[in-house]
Design a protein around this motif. Structure first.
Motif, PDB file in Angstrom:
ATOM      1  N   HIS A  86     -60.764  72.542 -21.988  1.00 46.36           N
ATOM      2  CA  HIS A  86     -60.285  73.597 -21.088  1.00 46.36           C
ATOM      3  C   HIS A  86     -60.229  74.940 -21.797  1.00 46.36           C
ATOM      4  O   HIS A  86     -60.060  75.005 -23.025  1.00 46.36           O
ATOM      5  CB  HIS A  86     -58.902  73.243 -20.525  1.00 46.36           C
ATOM      6  N   ASP A  97     -56.116  75.144 -28.900  1.00 45.93           N
ATOM      7  CA  ASP A  97     -55.852  74.109 -27.885  1.00 45.93           C
ATOM      8  C   ASP A  97     -56.803  74.312 -26.706  1.00 45.93           C
ATOM      9  O   ASP A  97     -56.777  75.353 -26.074  1.00 45.93           O
ATOM     10  CB  ASP A  97     -54.385  74.221 -27.433  1.00 45.93           C
ATOM     11  N   GLY A  98     -57.603  73.328 -26.432  1.00 48.60           N
ATOM     12  CA  GLY A  98     -58.517  73.398 -25.298  1.00 48.60           C
ATOM     13  C   GLY A  98     -59.829  74.050 -25.652  1.00 48.60           C
ATOM     14  O   GLY A  98     -60.888  73.416 -25.604  1.00 48.60           O
ATOM     15  N   GLU A 131     -56.024  73.034 -17.074  1.00 48.02           N
ATOM     16  CA  GLU A 131     -55.467  71.846 -17.738  1.00 48.02           C
ATOM     17  C   GLU A 131     -53.989  72.032 -18.026  1.00 48.02           C
ATOM     18  O   GLU A 131     -53.221  71.081 -18.020  1.00 48.02           O
ATOM     19  CB  GLU A 131     -56.252  71.576 -19.032  1.00 48.02           C
ATOM     20  N   GLU A 132     -53.587  73.261 -18.303  1.00 51.55           N
ATOM     21  CA  GLU A 132     -52.213  73.500 -18.763  1.00 51.55           C
ATOM     22  C   GLU A 132     -51.201  73.687 -17.630  1.00 51.55           C
ATOM     23  O   GLU A 132     -49.999  73.640 -17.873  1.00 51.55           O
ATOM     24  CB  GLU A 132     -52.169  74.739 -19.670  1.00 51.55           C
ATOM     25  N   HIS A 196     -60.680  67.857 -29.598  1.00 51.71           N
ATOM     26  CA  HIS A 196     -59.422  68.592 -29.418  1.00 51.71           C
ATOM     27  C   HIS A 196     -58.702  68.664 -30.756  1.00 51.71           C
ATOM     28  O   HIS A 196     -58.842  67.757 -31.574  1.00 51.71           O
ATOM     29  CB  HIS A 196     -58.534  67.852 -28.394  1.00 51.71           C
ATOM     30  N   GLN A 199     -52.748  68.477 -32.211  1.00 54.51           N
ATOM     31  CA  GLN A 199     -51.474  68.936 -31.639  1.00 54.51           C
ATOM     32  C   GLN A 199     -50.281  68.146 -32.163  1.00 54.51           C
ATOM     33  O   GLN A 199     -49.211  68.150 -31.555  1.00 54.51           O
ATOM     34  CB  GLN A 199     -51.481  68.905 -30.104  1.00 54.51           C
ATOM     35  N   HIS A 362     -54.629  64.751 -21.746  1.00 53.72           N
ATOM     36  CA  HIS A 362     -55.876  65.533 -21.811  1.00 53.72           C
ATOM     37  C   HIS A 362     -56.714  65.249 -20.571  1.00 53.72           C
ATOM     38  O   HIS A 362     -56.520  64.240 -19.893  1.00 53.72           O
ATOM     39  CB  HIS A 362     -56.672  65.145 -23.063  1.00 53.72           C
TER      40      HIS A 362
HETATM   41 ZN   LIG Z   1     -55.406  71.023 -24.523  1.00 57.07          ZN
END
Ligand SMILES: [Zn+2]
Length: 415
Positions: A86, A97-98, A131-132, A196, A199, A362
């Motif tokens: 994303h 992230d993404g 996505e978020e 990814h 995280q 995800h």
């Molecule tokens: Zn993500």
């Protein structure tokens, strides 16, 4: 022919593309605020479109603004292999992230092109919309609609926290990439691989470069509304109050006890807590808050999640608590051929690796409903994510892209 595509992965180019993307929504603290379907999120797609056009790749967009960049295979009718993630971030998000999964996929496409490799299947980069959650408070939107887990019509009725309809934001995003051809929602795909940042801190802690995800833990998300009564802070006695903040705090304490887990496998978070009218001299008459509960075991998710409404009611005091469940994503096992292939590829490239669980949700967990799926994790500094200081090294990002490029070639040649 292992090694041909990965040898063409360009660490400097991949890093530069991250820094180019990080300018779209850059924050003063060095992070990124690129909310789903906002102007910068649209620009991110436009930038990918531009890069793709220079390499002769084609672009497509579907009704929820999922966006695809395609490198053709020799068999034009074969279902494509997809890879991506994303472009949107959390409100105070980071640079990786993404977007890493998107740029690793683009780097893989370029590396495969640079290596002159012809694959039977097309390989496509996928950007899954929202996505978020963004202004719509609905995460993994594009991927869930793509596989039919959410209805497109329901999503198209959503409004943002600013009350603007999502349809306007989708239209604006589509206009930003007007050269992309329209595609219907949901088409057959032969496999999906998502890269990814981890995280979390596990890879860094043990000094490994590649995480081979075997399971994405499940998640249930609830919104609790506590209704009381507004009142004057100076005149109403405690015994007569229906203070929604007090009830919500009691409920929150009870929920913490309910979700207490000495083994620390349960993840329980109240991340949104809105007090109304939120004025110093007014007893608050209304509170809404969120509950995010995650666990890798479906039975635990069911048992503890099903009791949430009872816990809330038992501790509502003078107010009335009601619970709405917004998300119930089951744990997804990524067992089988693709994790094995990722693991073997990392080994052949001489990269340290380990099997692991994904604590975060995800897009891959939805795509797993329609195709075999794998995930490649790379370390992020101190495991920090959903934070403006989120960081990763150029070398680790490139290592993940090398594994991805080889895996995509292998999957695209399979019959
Ligand atoms: Zn993500």
């Amino acid at each position: 022919m292992i090694g041909l595509a990965s040898a063409k992965v360009d660490e400097a180019r991949l890093w530069r593309r991250h820094m180019d993307m990080a300018k779209l929504g850059a924050t003063p603290k060095g992070g990124v605020r690129r909310l789903a379907l906002d102007a910068n999120d649209a620009k991110a797609r436009a930038l990918l479109l531009d890069w793709g056009r220079r390499r002769g790749f084609s672009a497509f967009i579907d009704p929820i603004a999922n966006f695809f960049i395609r490198r053709d295979g020799t068999d034009r009718h074969a279902d494509p292999v997809l890879s991506g993630s994303h472009t949107d971030t959390q409100p105070s998000g980071g640079r990786f992230d993404g977007i890493y999964g998107v740029l690793a996929a683009f780097e893989a496409l370029e590396a495969i092109e640079d290596a002159g490799i012809r694959t039977r299947r097309p390989i496509e980069l996928a950007v899954w919309t929202c996505e978020e959650g963004g202004a719509y408070l609905t995460g993994t939107m594009g991927s869930s609609v793509f596989v039919g887990a959410r209805k497109l019509d329901d999503v198209l009725r959503l409004k943002g926290t600013d009350d603007a309809p999502i349809t306007a934001a989708i239209a604006a995003t589509r206009r930003a990439v007007s050269e992309a051809a329209d595609r219907p929602l949901g088409f057959p795909i032969s496999a999906f691989v998502e890269a990814h940042i981890e995280q979390g801190p596990e890879l860094e802690a043990v000094g490994k470069t590649i995480g081979v995800v075997t399971v994405i833990q499940g998640c249930r998300r609830f919104f609790v509304e506590v209704d009381g009564e507004d009142g004057h802070a100076g005149t109403v006695k405690r015994s007569r109050r229906r203070d929604a903040f007090v009830s919500a705090c009691d409920i929150a304490h009870a929920l913490r006890r309910h979700f207490h887990d000495p083994d620390e496998i349960i993840r329980f978070t109240i991340g949104r807590f809105v007090v109304t009218p939120n004025a110093p001299a007014v007893i608050p008459g209304h509170v809404t808050f969120s509950i995010d509960f995650r666990h890798p075991d479906d039975g635990v998710l069911r048992r503890l999640g099903d009791a949430v409404a009872d816990v809330c009611r038992a501790h509502q005091g003078a107010c009335t608590a009601s619970v709405r469940e917004a998300v119930w994503a089951k744990p997804v096992e990524l067992c089988g051929a693709i994790p094995d292939l990722i693991e073997a590829t990392a080994g052949r490239l001489g990269l340290s690796h380990m099997r692991m669980l994904s604590g975060a949700g995800h897009d891959a967990m939805y795509i797993a409903q329609v195709a075999p799926v794998g995930m490649i994790f790379v370390p992020c500094e101190k495991g920090i994510s959903h934070n403006e200081v989120e960081n990763a090294t150029p070398a680790d990002l490139a290592a993940g892209a090398r594994v991805l490029a080889e895996v995509l070639v292998e999957l695209a040649d399979r019959t």
